[in-house]
Design a protein around this motif. Sequence first.
Motif, PDB file in Angstrom:
ATOM      1  N   GLU A  14       0.837  -1.213   0.000  1.00  0.00           N
ATOM      2  CA  GLU A  14       0.000   0.000   0.000  1.00  0.00           C
ATOM      3  C   GLU A  14       0.870   1.262   0.000  1.00  0.00           C
ATOM      4  N   LYS A  15       1.953   1.235   0.771  1.00  0.00           N
ATOM      5  CA  LYS A  15       2.878   2.376   0.802  1.00  0.00           C
ATOM      6  C   LYS A  15       3.551   2.560  -0.563  1.00  0.00           C
ATOM      7  N   ILE A  16       3.968   1.443  -1.168  1.00  0.00           N
ATOM      8  CA  ILE A  16       4.624   1.487  -2.476  1.00  0.00           C
ATOM      9  C   ILE A  16       3.657   2.023  -3.531  1.00  0.00           C
ATOM     10  N   LYS A  17       2.400   1.631  -3.430  1.00  0.00           N
ATOM     11  CA  LYS A  17       1.383   2.079  -4.391  1.00  0.00           C
ATOM     12  C   LYS A  17       1.271   3.609  -4.388  1.00  0.00           C
ATOM     13  N   THR A  18       1.321   4.199  -3.196  1.00  0.00           N
ATOM     14  CA  THR A  18       1.151   5.654  -3.106  1.00  0.00           C
ATOM     15  C   THR A  18       2.443   6.427  -3.370  1.00  0.00           C
ATOM     16  N   LYS A  19       3.594   5.822  -3.069  1.00  0.00           N
ATOM     17  CA  LYS A  19       4.884   6.498  -3.290  1.00  0.00           C
ATOM     18  C   LYS A  19       5.905   5.546  -3.906  1.00  0.00           C
ATOM     19  N   PRO A  20       5.665   5.102  -5.143  1.00  0.00           N
ATOM     20  CA  PRO A  20       6.565   4.112  -5.745  1.00  0.00           C
ATOM     21  C   PRO A  20       8.005   4.598  -5.880  1.00  0.00           C
ATOM     22  N   GLY A  21       8.194   5.883  -6.149  1.00  0.00           N
ATOM     23  CA  GLY A  21       9.541   6.421  -6.318  1.00  0.00           C
ATOM     24  C   GLY A  21      10.398   6.266  -5.075  1.00  0.00           C
ATOM     25  N   LEU A  22       9.782   6.347  -3.926  1.00  0.00           N
ATOM     26  CA  LEU A  22      10.492   6.231  -2.656  1.00  0.00           C
ATOM     27  C   LEU A  22      11.064   4.833  -2.453  1.00  0.00           C
ATOM     28  N   TYR A  23      10.339   3.817  -2.913  1.00  0.00           N
ATOM     29  CA  TYR A  23      10.740   2.429  -2.682  1.00  0.00           C
ATOM     30  C   TYR A  23      11.395   1.768  -3.893  1.00  0.00           C
ATOM     31  N   LEU A  24      10.960   2.152  -5.085  1.00  0.00           N
ATOM     32  CA  LEU A  24      11.388   1.451  -6.296  1.00  0.00           C
ATOM     33  C   LEU A  24      12.196   2.305  -7.266  1.00  0.00           C
ATOM     34  N   GLY A  25      12.267   3.598  -7.012  1.00  0.00           N
ATOM     35  CA  GLY A  25      12.931   4.501  -7.949  1.00  0.00           C
ATOM     36  C   GLY A  25      11.950   5.008  -8.994  1.00  0.00           C
ATOM     37  N   THR A  26      11.143   4.100  -9.539  1.00  0.00           N
ATOM     38  CA  THR A  26      10.121   4.459 -10.514  1.00  0.00           C
ATOM     39  C   THR A  26       8.984   3.445 -10.427  1.00  0.00           C
ATOM     40  N   ALA A  27       7.794   3.839 -10.862  1.00  0.00           N
ATOM     41  CA  ALA A  27       6.640   2.939 -10.838  1.00  0.00           C
ATOM     42  C   ALA A  27       6.803   1.904 -11.944  1.00  0.00           C
ATOM     43  N   SER A  28       7.394   0.780 -11.594  1.00  0.00           N
ATOM     44  CA  SER A  28       7.732  -0.260 -12.561  1.00  0.00           C
ATOM     45  C   SER A  28       7.351  -1.623 -12.000  1.00  0.00           C
ATOM     46  N   ILE A  29       6.637  -2.426 -12.784  1.00  0.00           N
ATOM     47  CA  ILE A  29       6.241  -3.761 -12.345  1.00  0.00           C
ATOM     48  C   ILE A  29       7.467  -4.644 -12.109  1.00  0.00           C
ATOM     49  N   SER A  30       8.486  -4.509 -12.954  1.00  0.00           N
ATOM     50  CA  SER A  30       9.709  -5.313 -12.788  1.00  0.00           C
ATOM     51  C   SER A  30      10.435  -4.942 -11.502  1.00  0.00           C
ATOM     52  N   ASN A  31      10.537  -3.642 -11.231  1.00  0.00           N
ATOM     53  CA  ASN A  31      11.161  -3.191  -9.989  1.00  0.00           C
ATOM     54  C   ASN A  31      10.361  -3.665  -8.774  1.00  0.00           C
ATOM     55  N   LEU A  32       9.031  -3.653  -8.900  1.00  0.00           N
ATOM     56  CA  LEU A  32       8.178  -4.100  -7.800  1.00  0.00           C
ATOM     57  C   LEU A  32       8.422  -5.571  -7.495  1.00  0.00           C
ATOM     58  N   ARG A  33       8.484  -6.414  -8.522  1.00  0.00           N
ATOM     59  CA  ARG A  33       8.728  -7.835  -8.282  1.00  0.00           C
ATOM     60  C   ARG A  33      10.089  -8.044  -7.628  1.00  0.00           C
ATOM     61  N   MET A  34      11.107  -7.336  -8.098  1.00  0.00           N
ATOM     62  CA  MET A  34      12.442  -7.472  -7.495  1.00  0.00           C
ATOM     63  C   MET A  34      12.421  -7.023  -6.033  1.00  0.00           C
ATOM     64  N   PHE A  35      11.688  -5.969  -5.741  1.00  0.00           N
ATOM     65  CA  PHE A  35      11.562  -5.485  -4.372  1.00  0.00           C
ATOM     66  C   PHE A  35      10.913  -6.556  -3.496  1.00  0.00           C
ATOM     67  N   ILE A  36       9.805  -7.150  -3.992  1.00  0.00           N
ATOM     68  CA  ILE A  36       9.094  -8.178  -3.229  1.00  0.00           C
ATOM     69  C   ILE A  36       9.991  -9.393  -3.001  1.00  0.00           C
ATOM     70  N   TYR A  94      -1.788  -1.770 -12.965  1.00  0.00           N
ATOM     71  CA  TYR A  94      -2.670  -2.924 -13.151  1.00  0.00           C
ATOM     72  C   TYR A  94      -2.424  -3.980 -12.076  1.00  0.00           C
ATOM     73  N   PHE A  95      -1.172  -4.116 -11.630  1.00  0.00           N
ATOM     74  CA  PHE A  95      -0.859  -5.068 -10.564  1.00  0.00           C
ATOM     75  C   PHE A  95      -1.750  -4.836  -9.349  1.00  0.00           C
ATOM     76  N   PHE A  96      -1.915  -3.574  -8.946  1.00  0.00           N
ATOM     77  CA  PHE A  96      -2.684  -3.275  -7.732  1.00  0.00           C
ATOM     78  C   PHE A  96      -4.169  -3.573  -7.922  1.00  0.00           C
ATOM     79  N   GLN A  97      -4.678  -3.388  -9.127  1.00  0.00           N
ATOM     80  CA  GLN A  97      -6.059  -3.778  -9.425  1.00  0.00           C
ATOM     81  C   GLN A  97      -6.193  -5.298  -9.325  1.00  0.00           C
ATOM     82  N   LEU A  98      -5.232  -6.018  -9.912  1.00  0.00           N
ATOM     83  CA  LEU A  98      -5.253  -7.479  -9.859  1.00  0.00           C
ATOM     84  C   LEU A  98      -5.060  -7.980  -8.424  1.00  0.00           C
ATOM     85  N   LEU A  99      -4.199  -7.324  -7.658  1.00  0.00           N
ATOM     86  CA  LEU A  99      -3.970  -7.716  -6.268  1.00  0.00           C
ATOM     87  C   LEU A  99      -5.260  -7.605  -5.462  1.00  0.00           C
TER      88      LEU A  99
END
Length: 127
Positions: A14-36, A94-99
């Motif tokens: 939820e935090k990443i969804k609202t501020k992706p740049g803070l956690y991932l650098g950019t709103a990227s599905i690939s970066n999100l998976r690597m983070f997880i 789209y990931f967050f909608q699917l989640l």
Amino acid sequence: MELNSMSALFNLLEKIKTKPGLYLGTASISNLRMFILGYRFSRSELGITNTETESDFYKNFQPWLQNRLSIHTVNAWDKIILLTCIDEKAAFDYFFQLLDEFIQRDKSQDIEPILAEPSSKNSQKAA
């Protein structure tokens, strides 16, 4: 899954969804998976047990997603979502909608993995 049973992973997402740049650098599905993956690995290294909801996500999101999108491939879930989107940012959104759909799904519809050994309660008795 009720809101009060939210896991650390879902709170973090939820935090990443609202501020992706803070956690991932950019709103990227690939970066999100690597983070997880890194999050899961670090918790494992620290001996922190996954909650039931986290285990459910790690085990069932990919097969649910493949069924939901009718895409059967060896690719990881980020690549599957990316196949249906114009770019990394659209796939991230789209990931967050699917989640949300995944969390609210009817778990009785899950595709059960094949068990190595049948359990006694699941074995059929001759009529």
